[in-house]
Design an enzyme around this catalytic site. Structure first.
Site, short mmCIF file in Angstrom:
data_model
loop_
_atom_site.label_atom_id
_atom_site.label_comp_id
_atom_site.label_asym_id
_atom_site.label_seq_id
_atom_site.Cartn_x
_atom_site.Cartn_y
_atom_site.Cartn_z
CD GLU A 1 33.04 51.94 75.41
OE1 GLU A 1 33.37 52.97 75.62
OE2 GLU A 1 33.89 51.70 74.20
CB CYS B 1 29.65 49.50 65.35
SG CYS B 1 30.84 48.19 65.64
CB CYS C 1 34.45 39.57 73.95
SG CYS C 1 35.36 38.92 72.68
CB CYS D 1 41.63 39.70 69.60
SG CYS D 1 40.38 37.63 69.23
CB CYS E 1 41.03 42.65 70.66
SG CYS E 1 39.03 43.34 71.04
CB CYS F 1 38.02 48.28 64.70
SG CYS F 1 37.50 48.24 62.74
N1 SAH Z 1 34.23 39.10 68.15
C1 SAH Z 1 33.94 39.70 66.56
C2 SAH Z 1 33.49 40.83 65.80
C3 SAH Z 1 34.46 41.67 67.17
S1 SAH Z 1 35.09 42.39 66.49
C4 SAH Z 1 35.49 39.18 65.71
O1 SAH Z 1 35.90 38.54 66.07
O2 SAH Z 1 35.06 39.11 64.38
C5 SAH Z 1 35.22 43.52 64.68
C6 SAH Z 1 36.54 43.47 64.34
O3 SAH Z 1 37.62 44.39 64.91
C7 SAH Z 1 37.65 42.45 63.90
O4 SAH Z 1 38.13 41.83 62.97
C8 SAH Z 1 38.23 42.25 65.46
O5 SAH Z 1 39.52 41.39 64.86
C9 SAH Z 1 38.87 43.81 64.80
N2 SAH Z 1 39.57 44.61 65.82
C10 SAH Z 1 40.00 44.22 67.08
N3 SAH Z 1 41.04 45.10 67.78
C11 SAH Z 1 41.17 46.01 66.40
C12 SAH Z 1 42.14 46.73 66.87
N4 SAH Z 1 42.90 47.04 67.80
N5 SAH Z 1 42.71 47.15 65.29
C13 SAH Z 1 42.12 47.03 65.04
N6 SAH Z 1 40.48 45.80 63.88
C14 SAH Z 1 40.38 45.41 66.07
#
Ligand code: SAH
Length: 348
Positions: A94, A107, A114, A118, A121, A334
């Site tokens: 996506e 984006c 991945c 986290c 996410c 995000c």
């Molecule tokens: N792997 C990379 C890029 C992907 S995520 C990273 O970790 O930076 C892009 C951003 O969105 C990151 O800061 C991530 O932590 C944040 N993010 C992920 N899930 C989220 C959520 N549910 N709400 C808000 N931000 C989120």
């Protein structure tokens, strides 16, 4: 990739070498490069000044990356568009197109899935494979053609951990930045990482002018470990060292992403710890009200806590903004990108 040459991942010099290796004249490389990276051709068939014979050779010998748009959803709130693309091997990724006053942003994803896991996410199911430079580029190319709009900013913040696909990401940036291509300035490119320390240092040594964004999300290791498994591998102290190194080498201000989760990391204590942590560092803090995902119990911070958190930082002279939520109604915000959206109901 299969054994075929991934032609859209070659830079201009590599393309010249390739063209010469199949006994063609050098100027063909300039023509092909322009079709691929400037005119954003979807296939060799569009290339009117390339002979049929050469097209046949290229079709036989190369992989021409052209992502297929499987689905496009447009937000009713802000016009954000989320694209679901199919790759040549059937994998799905996506990307998101956003309109801002300062220009259009895309984006992009850097991996299928991945492996970082986290907690907040939606990209949960592990890493299937890395994306090639051409597959990262083509997310922007297809979106640019589909919207008929110029893309001025690119953020590598979709699915995947870019520092876990380092070489391809660097090559992608080179191609995106190329004067013979879209010529997107390095300053308009942001790489976001969960904090892979050795790679941050390697990136610093390249002295690019891109923006480095660090997904911090917590001001101490103990709390960070409950949110991000990678915190067990690299400490915040090591990340901060790497950030100072990056700043030193590139002169570029660091951006920290901090997703605010109700009752978890949005307290006054957390704000104070964060202030101590970044004191004296040229940085910007991007507060992201966490976007809830169905698999997890994290809730978004109250409006009030978000405001208080931001005010506390600002009172200490720390630059902080709250990231606007774009495309929330299409799960385009995000952390809401995932792999298998094909069966979901959509607004369109
Ligand atoms: N792997 C990379 C890029 C992907 S995520 C990273 O970790 O930076 C892009 C951003 O969105 C990151 O800061 C991530 O932590 C944040 N993010 C992920 N899930 C989220 C959520 N549910 N709400 C808000 N931000 C989120």
């Amino acid at each position: 990739m299969p054994h075929k040459t991934d032609i859209k991942s070659l830079n201009y010099n590599e393309l010249v070498q390739y063209v010469e290796s199949i006994n063609e004249k050098k100027f063909r490389a300039a023509q092909l490069y322009s079709w691929m990276h400037e005119k954003l051709a979807e296939s060799y068939d569009e290339m009117t000044n390339i002979s049929d014979k050469l097209k046949d050779t290229l079709k036989e010998d190369t992989l021409y990356t052209s992502l297929k748009i499987v689905k496009m959803q447009e937000s009713r709130i802000d016009g954000t568009r989320k694209y679901l693309f199919e790759l040549y091997d059937g994998n799905l990724i996506e990307s998101v197109f956003m309109k801002y006053h300062h220009g259009n942003s895309v984006c992009i994803s850097s991996q299928v899935g991945c492996k970082m896991g986290c907690r907040f996410c939606a990209t949960l199911n592990g890493c299937v494979r890395n994306l090639s430079p051409s597959e990262m580029l083509d997310q922007i190319y297809r979106i640019s053609r589909d919207t008929n709009e110029r893309v001025s900013n690119v953020v590598i913040m979709g699915s995947g951990e870019p520092m876990d696909n380092y070489d391809n990401v660097i090559k992608f940036i080179e191609l995106l930045n190329s004067e013979r291509g879209l010529n997107i300035s390095q300053r308009n490119i942001t790489v976001s990482t969960c904090g892979i320390v050795p790679k941050i240092k390697e990136l610093a040594d390249l002295k690019l002018q891109i923006t480095l964004a660090i997904s911090l999300h917590a001001p101490n290791d103990e709390l960070r470990k409950t949110m991000m498994p990678i915190a067990n591998k690299y400490s915040i102290a090591e990340i901060m060292d790497a950030c100072r190194y990056y700043l030193d080498k590139t002169g570029r201000r660091i951006s920290f992403e901090y997703s605010l989760v109700k009752g978890v990391n949005d307290t006054k204590e957390c704000a104070n710890e964060l202030i101590e942590l970044v004191k004296g560092l040229n940085c910007h803090i991007n507060l992201i009200p966490v976007n809830p995902i169905k698999e997890r119990d994290y809730e978004q911070s109250e409006k009030n806590s978000i405001k208080n958190f931001k005010d506390m930082l600002e009172r200490k002279g720390i630059n902080a903004t709250v990231r606007r939520e774009m495309g929330r109604d299409i799960d385009g915000a995000c952390g809401q990108l995932r792999q298998n959206h094909i069966d979901e109901n959509s607004a369109i």
